[in-house]
Design an enzyme around this catalytic site. Structure first.
Site, PDB file in Angstrom:
ATOM      1  N   LYS A  17     -27.448  51.018  71.948  1.00 52.10           N
ATOM      2  CA  LYS A  17     -27.367  52.249  72.749  1.00 52.10           C
ATOM      3  C   LYS A  17     -28.538  52.312  73.716  1.00 52.10           C
ATOM      4  CE  LYS A  17     -26.976  57.282  72.136  1.00 52.10           C
ATOM      5  NZ  LYS A  17     -26.981  58.387  71.142  1.00 52.10           N
ATOM      6  N   SER A  43     -23.018  61.422  71.207  1.00 46.49           N
ATOM      7  CA  SER A  43     -23.458  60.774  72.419  1.00 46.49           C
ATOM      8  C   SER A  43     -23.411  59.242  72.371  1.00 46.49           C
ATOM      9  CB  SER A  43     -24.887  61.218  72.740  1.00 46.49           C
ATOM     10  OG  SER A  43     -25.776  60.799  71.719  1.00 46.49           O
ATOM     11  N   SER A  89     -24.277  62.330  66.633  1.00 44.52           N
ATOM     12  CA  SER A  89     -23.956  61.368  67.694  1.00 44.52           C
ATOM     13  C   SER A  89     -23.584  59.965  67.254  1.00 44.52           C
ATOM     14  CB  SER A  89     -25.128  61.256  68.660  1.00 44.52           C
ATOM     15  OG  SER A  89     -25.056  62.293  69.586  1.00 44.52           O
TER      16      SER A  89
HETATM   17  N1  GLN Z   1     -23.644  66.712  70.180  1.00 39.38           N
HETATM   18  C1  GLN Z   1     -24.956  67.050  69.718  1.00 39.38           C
HETATM   19  C2  GLN Z   1     -25.804  67.490  70.874  1.00 39.38           C
HETATM   20  O1  GLN Z   1     -25.306  67.542  71.942  1.00 39.38           O
HETATM   21  C3  GLN Z   1     -25.564  65.906  69.009  1.00 39.38           C
HETATM   22  C4  GLN Z   1     -26.178  64.895  69.897  1.00 39.38           C
HETATM   23  C5  GLN Z   1     -26.853  63.816  69.137  1.00 39.38           C
HETATM   24  O2  GLN Z   1     -26.665  63.680  67.932  1.00 39.38           O
HETATM   25  N2  GLN Z   1     -27.676  63.063  69.824  1.00 39.38           N
HETATM   26  O3  GLN Z   1     -26.945  67.804  70.726  1.00 39.38           O
END
Ligand code: GLN
Length: 480
Positions: free
Chosen positions: A79, A154, A178
């Site tokens: 990532k 994400s 994410s």
């Molecule tokens: N969807 C969550 C957010 O927008 C989690 C994102 C993540 O785990 N990096 O914060």
């Protein structure tokens, strides 16, 4: 060599039998990934030199009759919020579009030391903020299972690459879901380890007290191996844990008779949907395998979303303050004074979601509001963590859905940030409590969309979590 379905075991056997060399595998994997990538935009960029260099080292070791490492020759996607020396690390942001880190994240150097071959960097929401990968400055990722739908986020690029077969395993990061949510949307395995299990050194910070690096894979066994290689104390991250790391793979024996599994009432209320039905069928599989299923309660669940979005925005606003145009890449040409330059740089560099979070976070930390919001959220976080500690006195693992719904259409939730935040309801509690949790594929809806089952375990009990997940996978999930 069927690249899209390869497992780590098959690669090891192939190399041992000399069916292919690591360089041949890397060359073919790079060719295949580059050819397939336009369908999903899962990779932002490839690093063929680095990949072939790593593969060559594996071949040299094998030629000398040495051990080439447990990940020898395995193609990996990383990532793009995880630093790779000499290879661009953009965090899905215009601000870092040309940033080339001078060092490797510990997770990256450990997986290369184990013989892993990094093919390239995976697309993601800007600074890992989002649930759909639509917040990337470099275009969204398409779900390989249903190209008109999001892959989740994400870590959407990492999940899509693994599902599409353009990498065998991938690294993602998880702050509020994410890794698990995109794994569930794409039909692969995704693991968020205990907080501190994997060093955060070289993971670009979003919300430091919640950030984790974790593996994505097509099989539980591969995810478990990747975690074992990355896990363990690292001098470069003072929050990394000293707890010993087990050989997770050796413990996967399919035996889960007598394992006590809790179903939190709060997570199943109102879940009358195809997702809910599939999870219920998954629970029946666990029962058939001999697990003892119990209803439990996690009473503070209702406060989790509010608590998470206060803490993560507060920490994000402080972590993102470093992008001022002075020390890192993009600098606006506009502005007469230093302050103007900061404003223009940040105005041009950050996307809408980052700006929203910086503003929210600055607000909840500002004098007068700190006690009312940030401090209160920290207290609520303790209550949520305590819910789990109490539950783990009665059960060995907890099972829930990962997301209330399967992959949604691209653009469907883009105009409604609150709706997007609410979709994280089942995943953020695990991060707030700092416990290990994962998504394991649990069948598909009538429309063919994958659904993930979440398994949560007590601090540092990744072994128990993997054992349950692998037994479930072995049994064929709810399709059995
Ligand atoms: N969807 C969550 C957010 O927008 C989690 C994102 C993540 O785990 N990096 O914060």
């Amino acid at each position: 060599m069927d690249i899209p379905s390869l497992t780590i075991d098959q690669i090891r056997e192939g190399l041992e039998r000399r069916a292919f060399s690591a360089v041949e595998l890397a060359t073919e994997a790079l060719r295949f990934a580059a050819a397939e990538n336009p369908k999903t935009n899962a990779y932002l960029h490839f690093c063929p030199e680095r990949a072939l260099g790593a593969a060559r080292r594996v071949d040299e070791k094998l030629a000398r009759g040495e051990q080439a490492g447990p990940l020898a020759g395995v193609p990996v996607a990383v990532k793009d919020v995880i630093c790779t020396q000499g290879v661009r690390t953009t965090c899905g942001s215009r601000l870092l579009a040309r940033y080339v880190p001078p060092y490797d994240a510990t997770a990256v150097s450990r997986l290369e030391a184990a013989g892993g071959v990094i093919l390239g960097k995976a697309n993601c929401d800007e600074f890992a903020m989002g649930s759909s990968t639509e917040n990337s400055a470099f275009g969204p990722v398409r779900n390989p299972v249903a190209p008109d739908r999001v892959p989740g986020g994400s870590s959407g690029g990492s999940a899509a690459a693994v599902a599409q077969g353009t990498s065998v395993v991938a690294l993602g990061s998880d702050t509020g879901g994410s890794i698990r949510q995109p794994a569930s949307f794409c039909g692969v395995v995704g693991v968020t380890p205990t907080y501190g299990r994997v060093s955060r050194y070289g993971l670009v910070a979003f919300a430091s007290s919640l950030d984790h690096i974790g593996p994505l894979a097509r099989h539980v066994r591969d995810a478990a191996l990747l975690l074992r290689i990355m896990a363990g104390r690292d001098e470069m991250d003072s929050t990394s844990a000293l707890a010993p790391v087990a050989d997770y793979g050796a413990l996967l024996d399919g035996q889960v008779r007598g394992v006590r599994v809790g179903l939190p009432r709060e997570y199943f209320q109102g879940l009358a949907s195809e997702t809910g039905d599939l999870i219920q069928r998954g629970v029946e599989v666990l029962r058939r395998l001999g697990c003892e299923i119990r209803e439990i309660s996690l009473p503070h669940t209702d406060y989790a979303i509010g608590c998470y979005y206060i803490i993560c925005t507060a920490e994000a606003s402080s972590n993102l303050a470093r992008y001022d145009g002075v020390r890192y890449t993009l600098r606006s040409a506009e502005g007469e004074t230093l302050l103007d330059m900061y404003r223009h740089t940040r105005g041009e560099g950050f996307g809408a979601e980052c700006k929203r979070r910086i503003m929210l976070g600055t607000y909840v930390l500002s004098s007068g509001y700190y006690d009312a919001y940030y401090l209160k959220a920290q207290q609520v976080r303790t209550l949520i963590a305590r819910d789990f500690s109490e539950a783990f006195r009665e059960v060995d693992a907890i099972v829930t859905p990962v997301s209330p719904f399967p992959a949604f259409k691209l653009g469907e939730k883009l105009d409604d940030p609150l709706e997007m935040y609410l979709s994280d309801i089942y995943t953020i509690t695990g991060d707030l409590a700092g416990i290990p949790c994962m998504s394991v594929p649990c069948g598909r809806t009538a429309a063919g969309l994958p659904v993930g089952m979440q398994i949560l375990a007590n601090h540092f009990d990744e072994a128990g979590m993997f054992r349950l997940a692998e037994a479930f996978e072995r049994a064929g999930g709810p399709g059995a």
